[in-house]
Design a protein around this motif. Structure first.
Motif, PDB file in Angstrom:
ATOM      1  N   ALA A 219      -0.810   2.876   8.716  1.00 55.43           N
ATOM      2  CA  ALA A 219      -1.392   3.198   7.399  1.00 55.43           C
ATOM      3  C   ALA A 219      -1.050   2.143   6.352  1.00 55.43           C
ATOM      4  O   ALA A 219      -0.606   2.443   5.240  1.00 55.43           O
ATOM      5  N   ARG A 220      -1.270   0.907   6.721  1.00 62.27           N
ATOM      6  CA  ARG A 220      -0.988  -0.191   5.793  1.00 62.27           C
ATOM      7  C   ARG A 220      -2.135  -0.342   4.799  1.00 62.27           C
ATOM      8  O   ARG A 220      -3.295  -0.493   5.176  1.00 62.27           O
ATOM      9  N   ASP A 221      -1.805  -0.289   3.510  1.00 63.97           N
ATOM     10  CA  ASP A 221      -2.818  -0.429   2.460  1.00 63.97           C
ATOM     11  C   ASP A 221      -3.391  -1.846   2.446  1.00 63.97           C
ATOM     12  O   ASP A 221      -2.774  -2.791   2.949  1.00 63.97           O
ATOM     13  N   ASP A 222      -4.556  -1.982   1.834  1.00 65.50           N
ATOM     14  CA  ASP A 222      -5.204  -3.284   1.700  1.00 65.50           C
ATOM     15  C   ASP A 222      -4.516  -4.069   0.582  1.00 65.50           C
ATOM     16  O   ASP A 222      -4.868  -3.965  -0.587  1.00 65.50           O
ATOM     17  N   ALA A 223      -3.500  -4.828   0.954  1.00 65.19           N
ATOM     18  CA  ALA A 223      -2.734  -5.618  -0.013  1.00 65.19           C
ATOM     19  C   ALA A 223      -2.156  -6.822   0.722  1.00 65.19           C
ATOM     20  O   ALA A 223      -1.991  -6.790   1.939  1.00 65.19           O
ATOM     21  N   PRO A 224      -1.851  -7.924   0.000  1.00 71.95           N
ATOM     22  CA  PRO A 224      -1.292  -9.097   0.668  1.00 71.95           C
ATOM     23  C   PRO A 224       0.118  -8.869   1.204  1.00 71.95           C
ATOM     24  O   PRO A 224       0.572  -9.576   2.092  1.00 71.95           O
ATOM     25  N   HIS A 225       0.818  -7.883   0.642  1.00 69.81           N
ATOM     26  CA  HIS A 225       2.154  -7.525   1.106  1.00 69.81           C
ATOM     27  C   HIS A 225       2.054  -6.206   1.881  1.00 69.81           C
ATOM     28  O   HIS A 225       0.986  -5.601   1.942  1.00 69.81           O
ATOM     29  N   TYR A 226       3.179  -5.765   2.444  1.00 69.24           N
ATOM     30  CA  TYR A 226       3.178  -4.487   3.164  1.00 69.24           C
ATOM     31  C   TYR A 226       3.346  -3.350   2.165  1.00 69.24           C
ATOM     32  O   TYR A 226       4.410  -3.166   1.588  1.00 69.24           O
ATOM     33  N   GLN A 227       2.274  -2.595   1.992  1.00 71.18           N
ATOM     34  CA  GLN A 227       2.299  -1.457   1.061  1.00 71.18           C
ATOM     35  C   GLN A 227       1.736  -0.235   1.774  1.00 71.18           C
ATOM     36  O   GLN A 227       0.727  -0.330   2.476  1.00 71.18           O
ATOM     37  N   HIS A 228       2.392   0.895   1.566  1.00 74.63           N
ATOM     38  CA  HIS A 228       2.031   2.120   2.292  1.00 74.63           C
ATOM     39  C   HIS A 228       1.991   3.309   1.338  1.00 74.63           C
ATOM     40  O   HIS A 228       2.977   3.608   0.677  1.00 74.63           O
TER      41      HIS A 228
END
Length: 377
Positions: A219-228
């Motif tokens: 469930a990794r959000d669409d972001a350049p870093h790891y955001q959940h």
């Protein structure tokens, strides 16, 4: 001692290594890649459906994601077939929900529509409308799925179809795994085709598949870093394993034919044996892949029990197995509600799964025939 004859062992087709080598050659050693996409497309084409297919690590993962997508949360109730493998029911507990078990009917050994409706009415009367229904197509035999779907629609409850054992089985020409809002397929080592371990979720549309794959890849959000922002799971199938699946899809129809031949093989062996019934389709609406060939033994008529035959086969190193022990009789599930009589319990007490592999040799079949003939004599 004679070599082991297994109940259902993996059966490779020959082209699996081609797809695995492609994964290595292109360095797609990840839970995505051309084999994953290709395998999903192969399955969708085989199922002859507009629904979408997502390849996962197991059939259990598919049921779990189906429950999440159906909105099942802690405190909810989910109706589940009692006569099944525990993987059908365990994901209900993962969600903190309560399983409500339903008995089988005698024609298909699957969820009884009458007891299903009784259970729904009673749960609603108790102030708890079930959130989902998990019917199973046991041993490849399609359930009375049109009746189950009609009841689910009547009460507006989502169906999560456990088609783990029934790839290639159809009801009125429609493939098992395409009737529910969600469905689970399994490619475990003992299934009709295998990826060693693996499964797939069948979803109604592309949006549901996207959500399933999102949850299956942490469930990794669409972001350049790891955001959940959601709880995720490591449930995606690897590109290497999917390569095995692509090779197996090339021989799926052949394997179904060979499994169905095994059921005819046992029909012939037991055709004149009083008290032994070989499991078969109730009528022409049903087409079973006969993943496992099964019999029931009426001890009073046959003069021997299911267990007597199982032990005689085991004596010669031939694996057979009792039918699934119903979930409502399992220590972990016995405290939960159950609706029905004792049909699945009687099936468990009298039923036996016989060696059914699509790769059984002529010599192995002769050995099975001789051992059973000697036992009957």
């Amino acid at each position: 001692m004679n070599s082991r004859i297994w109940l259902s062992s993996p059966h490779m087709g020959g082209n699996e290594l081609k797809y695995i080598h492609e994964a290595f050659d292109t360095n797609w050693i990840a839970p995505l890649g051309p084999n994953v996409t290709g395998f999903e497309n192969d399955l969708k084409q085989f199922l002859n459906t507009q629904k979408e297919v997502g390849a996962l690590a197991s059939g259990t993962a598919a049921i779990h994601l189906g429950l999440i997508l159906a909105g099942v949360t802690a405190g909810d109730e989910v109706i589940c077939q009692s006569m099944t493998f525990s993987a059908s029911a365990n994901p209900i507990l993962y969600q903190g929900a309560t399983p409500v078990f339903v008995d089988s009917e005698l024609e298909t050994w699957n969820m009884c529509p009458n007891h299903l409706e009784t259970a729904i009415k009673d749960r609603i009367a108790n102030g708890k409308k079930p959130k989902a229904i998990i019917p199973v197509h046991l041993y490849g035999m399609p359930a009375k799925i049109d009746e189950i779907v009609a009841i689910a629609n009547k009460y507006e409850i989502a169906i999560i179809e456990d088609a783990a054992e029934s790839l290639g089985s159809t009801y009125k020409g429609q493939n098992c795994g395409t009737f529910g809002a969600y469905a689970a397929l399994s490619f475990n080592g003992n299934k009709i085709i295998t990826t060693s371990g693996g499964g797939a979720i069948v979803c109604n549309d592309e949006e549901a598949k996207k959500q399933a794959i999102f949850l299956a890849t942490q469930a990794r959000d669409d972001a350049p870093h790891y955001q959940h922002s959601h709880v995720g799971y490591n449930y995606r199938m690897s590109n290497i394993v999917a390569g095995i699946g692509r090779g197996q899809m090339e021989v799926l129809d052949k394997h179904i034919g060979l499994r169905r031949d095994m059921q005819k093989f046992y029909k012939n062996i037991f055709k004149d044996v009083a008290g032994v019934t070989v499991f078969e389709e109730p009528n022409e609406d049903y087409f079973s892949n006969h993943w496992l060939s099964c019999i029931t033994v009426d001890e009073k008529i046959a003069g021997f029990s299911r267990e007597d035959l199982r032990l005689a086969l085991w004596e010669d190193n031939i694996e057979s197995r009792p039918l699934w022990k119903p979930m409502h009789l399992q220590p972990i599930f016995e405290k939960y509600p159950y609706y029905g009589t004792n049909i699945c319990e009687n099936l468990f007490n009298t039923g036996l799964c016989l060696p059914s592999g699509s790769n059984l040799t002529t010599q192995e079949k002769e050995r099975i025939t001789q051992v059973i003939a000697a036992f009957l004599a």
